[in-house]
Design an enzyme around this catalytic site. Structure first.
Site, PDB file in Angstrom:
ATOM      1  N   LEU A 126      -6.653  -1.434   8.153  1.00 27.12           N
ATOM      2  CA  LEU A 126      -7.284  -0.160   7.829  1.00 27.12           C
ATOM      3  C   LEU A 126      -6.180   0.861   7.598  1.00 27.12           C
ATOM      4  O   LEU A 126      -5.107   0.776   8.218  1.00 27.12           O
ATOM      5  CB  LEU A 126      -8.187   0.321   8.979  1.00 27.12           C
ATOM      6  CG  LEU A 126      -9.433  -0.510   9.291  1.00 27.12           C
ATOM      7  CD1 LEU A 126     -10.142   0.055  10.516  1.00 27.12           C
ATOM      8  CD2 LEU A 126     -10.394  -0.545   8.103  1.00 27.12           C
ATOM      9  N   ASP A 127      -6.443   1.829   6.708  1.00 26.67           N
ATOM     10  CA  ASP A 127      -5.467   2.890   6.473  1.00 26.67           C
ATOM     11  C   ASP A 127      -5.190   3.655   7.753  1.00 26.67           C
ATOM     12  O   ASP A 127      -5.999   3.666   8.687  1.00 26.67           O
ATOM     13  CB  ASP A 127      -5.982   3.870   5.415  1.00 26.67           C
ATOM     14  CG  ASP A 127      -6.067   3.243   4.031  1.00 26.67           C
ATOM     15  OD1 ASP A 127      -5.470   2.176   3.831  1.00 26.67           O
ATOM     16  OD2 ASP A 127      -6.745   3.827   3.167  1.00 26.67           O
ATOM     17  N   THR A 128      -4.066   4.346   7.788  1.00 27.73           N
ATOM     18  CA  THR A 128      -3.642   5.086   8.978  1.00 27.73           C
ATOM     19  C   THR A 128      -4.726   6.026   9.489  1.00 27.73           C
ATOM     20  O   THR A 128      -5.003   6.087  10.691  1.00 27.73           O
ATOM     21  CB  THR A 128      -2.364   5.891   8.678  1.00 27.73           C
ATOM     22  OG1 THR A 128      -1.327   4.984   8.261  1.00 27.73           O
ATOM     23  CG2 THR A 128      -1.897   6.659   9.902  1.00 27.73           C
TER      24      THR A 128
END
Length: 297
Positions: A126-128
């Site tokens: 997942l993105d940051t």
């Protein structure tokens, strides 16, 4: 089928055991030469389809990141997987293993606290600043299986997203995505990789729409880049919409991976559906505009 039934045997176990339950016979070999032992067992014992082979891989498990303290929200756990609700502003793993305060460090801390000598293996990313369901595999076979499912689009991935503008109808975005060579962002480009996104409006408030988003592919920044390109960027996403501002100090934009649907497998006890509750700061933000009774989660 290689069915891992013994997951946490002694660390002193330096060989791989192949056990045929039907004939109660063992074959052993030193890894990584396990393939020869498998074929020896098959040829010598006349194994056939549906006979089970137990593979002990516990010797090759070790906590491979320095632990960092964090109170993780555990969504599900068994002998095969660990599923957590990823917080915002945390990367999945560090650039080098001396870094701290990444998801890998938090998982390492959890394994240490719970006396699990396991390698940290994320099954997807997942993105940051994206929150929600994040799966970790507890052995190499489960990791390989889950990676296959995610890479081949067999896991249904659904998100909640708040975007600018009023989106009145269900829709589909089928726009290829590639890397923007001028920065670290992604962009819609005809030379990019296939990226398919489905969306459905749920609620409206102050010229904004709460969307249910399903991604059929798993490209980096897929939802963020496609929504921005098609005129409805994520609320607070300053990277893809420089004219906007961040929502709060606790998170930059609203994107939550709230549900995963995984194909049923009779050999591994992975739940078919995993749901991640919204983070508290998201709920506080939404409460300004929507009553909790109106919110679909």
């Amino acid at each position: 089928h290689l069915l891992r039934k013994a997951t946490r045997m002694s660390r002193g176990t330096k060989h791989l055991e192949l056990v045929t339950e039907k004939l109660n016979t063992k074959y052993t070999c030193v890894l990584p030469n396990c393939t020869s032992a498998i074929f020896t067992a098959i040829n010598a014992l006349g194994l056939k389809e549906n006979d089970e082979i137990i593979v002990d891989v516990s010797y090759y498990e070790n906590i491979d990141y320095p632990p960092s303290r964090y109170n993780l929200e555990i969504l599900y756990e068994d002998d095969y997987i660990l599923v957590v609700n990823k917080p915002a502003k945390v990367i999945i793993y560090p650039e080098n293993k001396e870094q701290a305060k990444t998801m890998a460090n938090y998982i390492a801390n959890y394994y240490t606290k719970t006396n699990q000598e396991l390698t940290v293996r994320h099954a997807h990313r997942l993105d940051t600043d994206t929150t929600g369901c994040l799966i970790y595999a507890k052995d190499v076979f489960t990791h390989s299986y889950l990676s296959y499912l995610f890479e081949n689009g067999k896991v249904k991935k659904e998100y909640y997203a708040i975007v600018y503008g009023i989106i009145e109808k269900d829709g589909k975005i089928d726009s290829p995505i590639g890397k923007n060579r001028h920065n670290n962002l992604m962009m819609v480009t005809k030379n990019g990789s296939n990226a398919l996104t489905l969306y459905k409006p749920l609620k409206y408030f102050e010229n904004k729409t709460l969307l249910n988003v399903e991604i059929k592919t798993g490209r980096t920044h897929q939802i963020r880049s496609q929504c921005a390109f098609h005129g409805f960027p994520l609320l607070g996403d300053t990277a893809y919409n420089p004219k906007t501002s961040k929502i709060s100090k606790n998170f930059d934009f609203f994107l939550h991976a709230y549900k995963l649907n995984i194909p049923k497998n009779n050999k591994i006890s992975i739940p078919e559906e995993i749901i991640a509750p919204l983070p508290k700061n998201f709920l506080i933000f939404l409460k300004k505009y929507l009553s909790l009774e109106d919110f679909p989660l």
